[in-house]
Design a protein around this motif. Sequence first.
Motif, PDB file in Angstrom:
ATOM      1  N   ARG A 237       0.845  -1.197   0.000  1.00  0.00           N
ATOM      2  CA  ARG A 237       0.000   0.000   0.000  1.00  0.00           C
ATOM      3  C   ARG A 237       0.877   1.243   0.000  1.00  0.00           C
ATOM      4  O   ARG A 237       1.912   1.278   0.658  1.00  0.00           O
ATOM      5  CB  ARG A 237      -0.881   0.038   1.241  1.00  0.00           C
ATOM      6  CG  ARG A 237      -1.950  -1.003   1.258  1.00  0.00           C
ATOM      7  CD  ARG A 237      -2.854  -0.768   2.478  1.00  0.00           C
ATOM      8  NE  ARG A 237      -3.847  -1.798   2.561  1.00  0.00           N
ATOM      9  CZ  ARG A 237      -4.976  -1.812   1.886  1.00  0.00           C
ATOM     10  NH1 ARG A 237      -5.242  -0.829   1.057  1.00  0.00           N
ATOM     11  NH2 ARG A 237      -5.836  -2.789   2.016  1.00  0.00           N
TER      12      ARG A 237
ATOM     13  N   THR B 137       1.911  10.485   0.796  1.00  0.00           N
ATOM     14  CA  THR B 137       1.638  11.165  -0.461  1.00  0.00           C
ATOM     15  C   THR B 137       2.896  11.182  -1.332  1.00  0.00           C
ATOM     16  O   THR B 137       3.958  11.623  -0.876  1.00  0.00           O
ATOM     17  CB  THR B 137       1.181  12.609  -0.199  1.00  0.00           C
ATOM     18  OG1 THR B 137       0.040  12.572   0.665  1.00  0.00           O
ATOM     19  CG2 THR B 137       0.826  13.317  -1.490  1.00  0.00           C
TER      20      THR B 137
ATOM     21  N   ASP C  49      -1.432  10.059 -10.837  1.00  0.00           N
ATOM     22  CA  ASP C  49      -2.831  10.102 -10.422  1.00  0.00           C
ATOM     23  C   ASP C  49      -3.292   8.794  -9.778  1.00  0.00           C
ATOM     24  O   ASP C  49      -4.247   8.764  -9.018  1.00  0.00           O
ATOM     25  CB  ASP C  49      -3.735  10.415 -11.619  1.00  0.00           C
ATOM     26  CG  ASP C  49      -3.486  11.813 -12.153  1.00  0.00           C
ATOM     27  OD1 ASP C  49      -3.016  12.668 -11.373  1.00  0.00           O
ATOM     28  OD2 ASP C  49      -3.754  12.052 -13.331  1.00  0.00           O
TER      29      ASP C  49
ATOM     30  N   LYS D 227      -2.557   7.096  -4.499  1.00  0.00           N
ATOM     31  CA  LYS D 227      -3.214   7.737  -3.362  1.00  0.00           C
ATOM     32  C   LYS D 227      -2.778   7.002  -2.104  1.00  0.00           C
ATOM     33  O   LYS D 227      -2.536   5.796  -2.131  1.00  0.00           O
ATOM     34  CB  LYS D 227      -4.736   7.639  -3.492  1.00  0.00           C
ATOM     35  CG  LYS D 227      -5.276   8.119  -4.819  1.00  0.00           C
ATOM     36  CD  LYS D 227      -5.505   9.597  -4.809  1.00  0.00           C
ATOM     37  CE  LYS D 227      -6.236  10.053  -6.038  1.00  0.00           C
ATOM     38  NZ  LYS D 227      -5.408  10.633  -7.055  1.00  0.00           N
ATOM     39  N   VAL D 228      -2.717   7.679  -0.994  1.00  0.00           N
ATOM     40  CA  VAL D 228      -2.347   7.038   0.265  1.00  0.00           C
ATOM     41  C   VAL D 228      -3.328   5.902   0.545  1.00  0.00           C
ATOM     42  O   VAL D 228      -4.545   6.074   0.444  1.00  0.00           O
ATOM     43  CB  VAL D 228      -2.341   8.056   1.416  1.00  0.00           C
ATOM     44  CG1 VAL D 228      -2.103   7.368   2.749  1.00  0.00           C
ATOM     45  CG2 VAL D 228      -1.288   9.117   1.172  1.00  0.00           C
TER      46      VAL D 228
ATOM     47  N   GLN E 145      -3.623   3.177  -1.278  1.00  0.00           N
ATOM     48  CA  GLN E 145      -3.940   2.445  -2.503  1.00  0.00           C
ATOM     49  C   GLN E 145      -3.125   1.161  -2.580  1.00  0.00           C
ATOM     50  O   GLN E 145      -1.905   1.206  -2.508  1.00  0.00           O
ATOM     51  CB  GLN E 145      -3.624   3.319  -3.722  1.00  0.00           C
ATOM     52  CG  GLN E 145      -3.653   2.595  -5.054  1.00  0.00           C
ATOM     53  CD  GLN E 145      -5.033   2.130  -5.448  1.00  0.00           C
ATOM     54  OE1 GLN E 145      -5.976   2.882  -5.359  1.00  0.00           O
ATOM     55  NE2 GLN E 145      -5.137   0.897  -5.864  1.00  0.00           N
TER      56      GLN E 145
END
Length: 130
Positions: free
Chosen positions: A12, A16, A72, A75-76, A78
């Motif tokens: 994960r 950022t 894009d 994301k944190v 993800q």
Amino acid sequence: MRFFNRVIITGRVLKTPQLRYRPDGSAVLHFLLELKDSRDRPSMGFPKKGVEDQKSIFHVTAMEALAEHKMDLLKVGQPLLVVGRLTQRNWKTQEGRGQTRTEIIATDLRAIDENKINTYWKGEEDEETC
């Protein structure tokens, strides 16, 4: 003898991502990937539940077009599949102490469906998962 340097890892996005540009205009993307190694998979020799997951954090760098096109996606939190190679950087701090960091230079980044990864570990893999 030829050597092989390839890493395939899932985890994960931890913080950022930072997208920066070099003086020549090429993009460099840096982020941290957190891997929780579950200790409840008896088939891999780990004990059953009750033992804490082991956490590892990897520095990942993507460059040029990959960095710009995948920004894009990141994301944190993800779930992400990273394909790349290992490299080691050495430098000296302002105090003169030597520092070393092993990082992954990404050649591919893919958002993943966490449910598909979980079914892979249960042995219910399909062609899309692998």
